[in-house]
Write an enzyme that holds these catalytic residues in place. Sequence first.
Site, PDB file in Angstrom:
ATOM      1  N   SER A  36      -8.264   1.946   8.881  1.00  0.00           N
ATOM      2  CA  SER A  36      -7.454   1.599  10.060  1.00  0.00           C
ATOM      3  C   SER A  36      -6.381   0.596   9.682  1.00  0.00           C
ATOM      4  O   SER A  36      -5.545   0.214  10.482  1.00  0.00           O
ATOM      5  CB  SER A  36      -8.349   1.004  11.142  1.00  0.00           C
ATOM      6  OG  SER A  36      -8.980  -0.153  10.645  1.00  0.00           O
TER       7      SER A  36
ATOM      8  N   LYS B 231       0.815  -1.218   0.000  1.00  0.00           N
ATOM      9  CA  LYS B 231       0.000   0.000   0.000  1.00  0.00           C
ATOM     10  C   LYS B 231       0.855   1.278   0.000  1.00  0.00           C
ATOM     11  O   LYS B 231       0.397   2.333  -0.421  1.00  0.00           O
ATOM     12  CB  LYS B 231      -0.930   0.009   1.219  1.00  0.00           C
ATOM     13  CG  LYS B 231      -2.059  -1.006   1.180  1.00  0.00           C
ATOM     14  CD  LYS B 231      -3.218  -0.518   0.348  1.00  0.00           C
ATOM     15  CE  LYS B 231      -4.540  -1.219   0.591  1.00  0.00           C
ATOM     16  NZ  LYS B 231      -4.540  -2.659   0.811  1.00  0.00           N
TER      17      LYS B 231
HETATM   18  C1  PLP Z   1      -5.227  -3.699   0.562  1.00  0.00           C
HETATM   19  C2  PLP Z   1      -4.647  -5.047   0.576  1.00  0.00           C
HETATM   20  C3  PLP Z   1      -4.969  -6.010  -0.393  1.00  0.00           C
HETATM   21  C4  PLP Z   1      -5.982  -5.751  -1.488  1.00  0.00           C
HETATM   22  O1  PLP Z   1      -5.629  -4.682  -2.319  1.00  0.00           O
HETATM   23  P1  PLP Z   1      -6.729  -3.968  -3.218  1.00  0.00           P
HETATM   24  O2  PLP Z   1      -6.001  -2.918  -3.947  1.00  0.00           O
HETATM   25  O3  PLP Z   1      -7.781  -3.396  -2.285  1.00  0.00           O
HETATM   26  O4  PLP Z   1      -7.331  -5.006  -4.085  1.00  0.00           O
HETATM   27  C5  PLP Z   1      -4.337  -7.237  -0.343  1.00  0.00           C
HETATM   28  N1  PLP Z   1      -3.451  -7.531   0.637  1.00  0.00           N
HETATM   29  C6  PLP Z   1      -3.122  -6.643   1.590  1.00  0.00           C
HETATM   30  C7  PLP Z   1      -2.139  -7.046   2.623  1.00  0.00           C
HETATM   31  C8  PLP Z   1      -3.703  -5.373   1.616  1.00  0.00           C
HETATM   32  O5  PLP Z   1      -3.380  -4.494   2.565  1.00  0.00           O
END
Ligand code: PLP
Length: 316
Positions: free
Chosen positions: A75, A51
């Site tokens: 969160s 992210k």
């Molecule tokens: C947010 C997240 C996902 C999914 O990602 P998207 O972009 O919402 O499809 C998968 N694994 C982890 C660890 C995440 O934090």
Amino acid sequence: MISLNEMKKALQEIRSSIHLTPILTSSQLDKQCGMNVFLKAEHLQKTGSFKIRGATNAVKQAFAKGARFVTAASSGNHGQAVAYVANQLGIPAVIVVPEDANRVKIAAIKAYGAEVEYCGLTSADRIPRAKQCAQENNGVYIPPYDYPAIIAGQGTVGLEILEQVTNIDVIVVPVGGGGLIGGILCAIKNIKPEIKVIGVEPETANDTFLSLQNGKITAISGTSTIADGLRTSQPGDLTFPILKEHLDELVLVTEVEIKKACQFLLERTKQLVEPSGATALAAVMSGKAGKKNDKVVVILSGGNIDLQQISSIIEN
Ligand SMILES: *Cc1c(COP(=O)(O)O)cnc(C)c1O
């Protein structure tokens, strides 16, 4: 679809602020699956998940346009990532979280220097508040997936994989709101369209599966899957069309399969991966993604786990 140029610009923009995460292999895993498996270790990424890629790209873009204040409504890993990036840029961030948010996650957000605001219990409460807070402070609200700069940032995982592994047959990716897989599809289908991209959802969080089946965005009413990063109720307005056009396949895994993948990673490879992060591997280990002798890249998307949660993952 995000253009290749935009994705390359995103990679240039974020490269100095993130880790080039390694590709891990395990002969035990290869033997067990009958494939050549390459694990893209985004659980070892800064802030513990991919992210940070989208967040860095989006916050830097906002900053370049003059924004000196950002908000997010999460969160989880997105909230932590936005908090971290804002801190790096020296600007304040407010992260709006649910009233019942986990204390460990709140502590992480605060440790990255952001302010935490509690609001309601659902994203329908949090998102308007985060947008309002941004507006009040002349700042920018940073969405978790349905936003071009976020999709481009997440897609840089795809560009890196192409630099790190050759002759790939399949890439397997967990699916929440679709930012990660949407970005990866934009990268892969532009450069090497012959590589198959397979998405994975938990059986009880099958909103994208249903949406693809119905040919239109379809919401589910809620899920308690252990993969908390994949609990989104529907794919995004921007991400869904990308998936609809380019995704090769979407498969579903059970809670037990997710736990088994986490256990394998911990026990055999010494990697602490959160349930959402192990969901793609669960599909490969259960034989639902990839076929014999395939060269398969699996995204381990995150490693943020509460230590109390570990016991519920390793119990059988
Ligand atoms: C947010 C997240 C996902 C999914 O990602 P998207 O972009 O919402 O499809 C998968 N694994 C982890 C660890 C995440 O934090």
